[in-house]
Motif scaffolding. Structure first.
Motif, PDB file in Angstrom:
ATOM      1  N   HIS A   5      -6.298   9.926   9.414  1.00  0.00           N
ATOM      2  CA  HIS A   5      -5.944   8.991   8.341  1.00  0.00           C
ATOM      3  C   HIS A   5      -7.013   7.906   8.203  1.00  0.00           C
ATOM      4  CE1 HIS A   5      -3.471   6.707   5.602  1.00  0.00           C
ATOM      5  NE2 HIS A   5      -3.485   5.659   6.415  1.00  0.00           N
ATOM      6  N   GLN A   6      -7.441   7.351   9.317  1.00  0.00           N
ATOM      7  CA  GLN A   6      -8.460   6.301   9.290  1.00  0.00           C
ATOM      8  C   GLN A   6      -9.779   6.844   8.745  1.00  0.00           C
ATOM      9  OE1 GLN A   6      -9.107   4.299  13.000  1.00  0.00           O
ATOM     10  NE2 GLN A   6     -10.593   2.894  12.148  1.00  0.00           N
ATOM     11  N   THR A   7     -10.139   8.035   9.145  1.00  0.00           N
ATOM     12  CA  THR A   7     -11.367   8.653   8.652  1.00  0.00           C
ATOM     13  C   THR A   7     -11.292   8.862   7.147  1.00  0.00           C
ATOM     14  OG1 THR A   7     -11.710   9.731  10.786  1.00  0.00           O
ATOM     15  CG2 THR A   7     -12.913  10.633   8.908  1.00  0.00           C
ATOM     16  N   ALA A   8     -10.138   9.300   6.671  1.00  0.00           N
ATOM     17  CA  ALA A   8      -9.957   9.511   5.231  1.00  0.00           C
ATOM     18  C   ALA A   8     -10.084   8.189   4.480  1.00  0.00           C
ATOM     19  CB  ALA A   8      -8.605  10.153   4.956  1.00  0.00           C
ATOM     20  N   LEU A   9      -9.502   7.131   5.023  1.00  0.00           N
ATOM     21  CA  LEU A   9      -9.595   5.814   4.380  1.00  0.00           C
ATOM     22  C   LEU A   9     -11.042   5.328   4.351  1.00  0.00           C
ATOM     23  CD1 LEU A   9      -6.489   3.973   5.896  1.00  0.00           C
ATOM     24  CD2 LEU A   9      -6.744   4.871   3.578  1.00  0.00           C
ATOM     25  N   GLU A  10     -11.762   5.537   5.440  1.00  0.00           N
ATOM     26  CA  GLU A  10     -13.161   5.107   5.488  1.00  0.00           C
ATOM     27  C   GLU A  10     -14.015   5.901   4.499  1.00  0.00           C
ATOM     28  OE1 GLU A  10     -14.051   5.440   9.652  1.00  0.00           O
ATOM     29  OE2 GLU A  10     -13.136   3.493  10.097  1.00  0.00           O
ATOM     30  N   THR A  11     -13.703   7.167   4.318  1.00  0.00           N
ATOM     31  CA  THR A  11     -14.412   7.994   3.344  1.00  0.00           C
ATOM     32  C   THR A  11     -14.152   7.487   1.929  1.00  0.00           C
ATOM     33  OG1 THR A  11     -14.279   9.915   4.797  1.00  0.00           O
ATOM     34  CG2 THR A  11     -14.702  10.350   2.471  1.00  0.00           C
ATOM     35  N   LYS A  12     -12.889   7.177   1.630  1.00  0.00           N
ATOM     36  CA  LYS A  12     -12.550   6.629   0.310  1.00  0.00           C
ATOM     37  C   LYS A  12     -13.248   5.294   0.089  1.00  0.00           C
ATOM     38  CE  LYS A  12      -7.981   8.737  -0.083  1.00  0.00           C
ATOM     39  NZ  LYS A  12      -6.534   8.472  -0.166  1.00  0.00           N
ATOM     40  N   HIS A  13     -13.311   4.467   1.138  1.00  0.00           N
ATOM     41  CA  HIS A  13     -13.963   3.166   1.061  1.00  0.00           C
ATOM     42  C   HIS A  13     -15.442   3.338   0.718  1.00  0.00           C
ATOM     43  CE1 HIS A  13     -15.688  -0.611   2.668  1.00  0.00           C
ATOM     44  NE2 HIS A  13     -14.550  -1.141   2.256  1.00  0.00           N
ATOM     45  N   ALA A  14     -16.105   4.280   1.382  1.00  0.00           N
ATOM     46  CA  ALA A  14     -17.528   4.539   1.125  1.00  0.00           C
ATOM     47  C   ALA A  14     -17.742   5.063  -0.295  1.00  0.00           C
ATOM     48  CB  ALA A  14     -18.070   5.528   2.154  1.00  0.00           C
ATOM     49  N   THR A  15     -16.830   5.901  -0.758  1.00  0.00           N
ATOM     50  CA  THR A  15     -16.923   6.433  -2.119  1.00  0.00           C
ATOM     51  C   THR A  15     -16.799   5.307  -3.135  1.00  0.00           C
ATOM     52  OG1 THR A  15     -16.003   8.554  -1.424  1.00  0.00           O
ATOM     53  CG2 THR A  15     -15.884   8.037  -3.778  1.00  0.00           C
ATOM     54  N   LEU A  16     -15.859   4.408  -2.914  1.00  0.00           N
ATOM     55  CA  LEU A  16     -15.704   3.262  -3.809  1.00  0.00           C
ATOM     56  C   LEU A  16     -16.950   2.393  -3.786  1.00  0.00           C
ATOM     57  CD1 LEU A  16     -11.995   2.258  -3.143  1.00  0.00           C
ATOM     58  CD2 LEU A  16     -12.949   3.089  -5.302  1.00  0.00           C
ATOM     59  N   ASP A  17     -17.541   2.221  -2.618  1.00  0.00           N
ATOM     60  CA  ASP A  17     -18.760   1.430  -2.499  1.00  0.00           C
ATOM     61  C   ASP A  17     -19.877   2.037  -3.352  1.00  0.00           C
ATOM     62  OD1 ASP A  17     -20.034  -0.845  -1.364  1.00  0.00           O
ATOM     63  OD2 ASP A  17     -21.094   0.472   0.034  1.00  0.00           O
ATOM     64  N   GLN A  40      -9.582  -2.070  -5.273  1.00  0.00           N
ATOM     65  CA  GLN A  40      -9.226  -0.873  -4.508  1.00  0.00           C
ATOM     66  C   GLN A  40      -9.938  -0.863  -3.158  1.00  0.00           C
ATOM     67  OE1 GLN A  40      -9.480   2.937  -6.604  1.00  0.00           O
ATOM     68  NE2 GLN A  40      -9.456   1.799  -8.536  1.00  0.00           N
ATOM     69  N   LYS A  41     -11.212  -1.225  -3.174  1.00  0.00           N
ATOM     70  CA  LYS A  41     -12.004  -1.243  -1.946  1.00  0.00           C
ATOM     71  C   LYS A  41     -11.439  -2.270  -0.961  1.00  0.00           C
ATOM     72  CE  LYS A  41     -16.696  -1.979  -0.291  1.00  0.00           C
ATOM     73  NZ  LYS A  41     -18.020  -2.435  -0.633  1.00  0.00           N
ATOM     74  N   LEU A  42     -11.062  -3.430  -1.459  1.00  0.00           N
ATOM     75  CA  LEU A  42     -10.496  -4.465  -0.596  1.00  0.00           C
ATOM     76  C   LEU A  42      -9.169  -4.009   0.009  1.00  0.00           C
ATOM     77  CD1 LEU A  42     -10.613  -7.288   0.580  1.00  0.00           C
ATOM     78  CD2 LEU A  42      -9.551  -8.131  -1.506  1.00  0.00           C
ATOM     79  N   ARG A  43      -8.312  -3.358  -0.791  1.00  0.00           N
ATOM     80  CA  ARG A  43      -7.037  -2.847  -0.269  1.00  0.00           C
ATOM     81  C   ARG A  43      -7.279  -1.841   0.851  1.00  0.00           C
ATOM     82  NH1 ARG A  43      -5.438  -1.178  -5.448  1.00  0.00           N
ATOM     83  NH2 ARG A  43      -5.315  -3.052  -6.661  1.00  0.00           N
ATOM     84  N   LEU A  44      -8.251  -0.949   0.638  1.00  0.00           N
ATOM     85  CA  LEU A  44      -8.562   0.034   1.674  1.00  0.00           C
ATOM     86  C   LEU A  44      -9.085  -0.642   2.932  1.00  0.00           C
ATOM     87  CD1 LEU A  44     -10.233   2.953  -0.303  1.00  0.00           C
ATOM     88  CD2 LEU A  44      -8.095   3.021   0.965  1.00  0.00           C
ATOM     89  N   LYS A  45      -9.957  -1.633   2.756  1.00  0.00           N
ATOM     90  CA  LYS A  45     -10.504  -2.335   3.913  1.00  0.00           C
ATOM     91  C   LYS A  45      -9.389  -2.994   4.724  1.00  0.00           C
ATOM     92  CE  LYS A  45     -13.681  -6.048   5.171  1.00  0.00           C
ATOM     93  NZ  LYS A  45     -14.579  -7.079   4.663  1.00  0.00           N
ATOM     94  N   GLU A  46      -8.442  -3.619   4.039  1.00  0.00           N
ATOM     95  CA  GLU A  46      -7.327  -4.261   4.715  1.00  0.00           C
ATOM     96  C   GLU A  46      -6.462  -3.230   5.433  1.00  0.00           C
ATOM     97  OE1 GLU A  46      -5.525  -6.401   1.496  1.00  0.00           O
ATOM     98  OE2 GLU A  46      -6.872  -8.115   1.734  1.00  0.00           O
TER      99      GLU A  46
END
Length: 51
Positions: A5-17, A40-46
Motif C-alpha cells: 500500500h505504501q509503495t503504491a501511494l509513493e508511486t502515485k505521489h511520484a506520478t503526480l509530481d 492530491q499530492k499533499l493528501r497522498l503525502k499526508e
C-alpha cells in the motif's frame, strides 16, 4: 518496512509530481489543474506519513 500500500501511494505521489512539473512547463499552465494536482499530492503525502 514498506508495504504494498505504501509503495503504491509513493508511486502515485511520484506520478503526480511529474504531472505537476509537466503542467508547469507548458506555455500557459492551467492554474486550476495545477492546484488540483498539488492538493492530491499533499493528501497522498499526508497519508504516507500516517502509515
Amino acid at each position: 518496512m514498506h508495504t504494498a500500500h505504501q509503495t503504491a501511494l509513493e508511486t502515485k505521489h511520484a506520478t503526480l509530481d511529474r504531472r505537476i512539473h509537466a503542467e508547469s512547463q507548458r506555455p500557459l499552465p492551467d492554474t486550476a489543474v495545477l492546484a488540483d494536482l498539488k492538493k492530491q499530492k499533499l493528501r497522498l503525502k499526508e497519508e504516507i506519513q500516517n502509515i
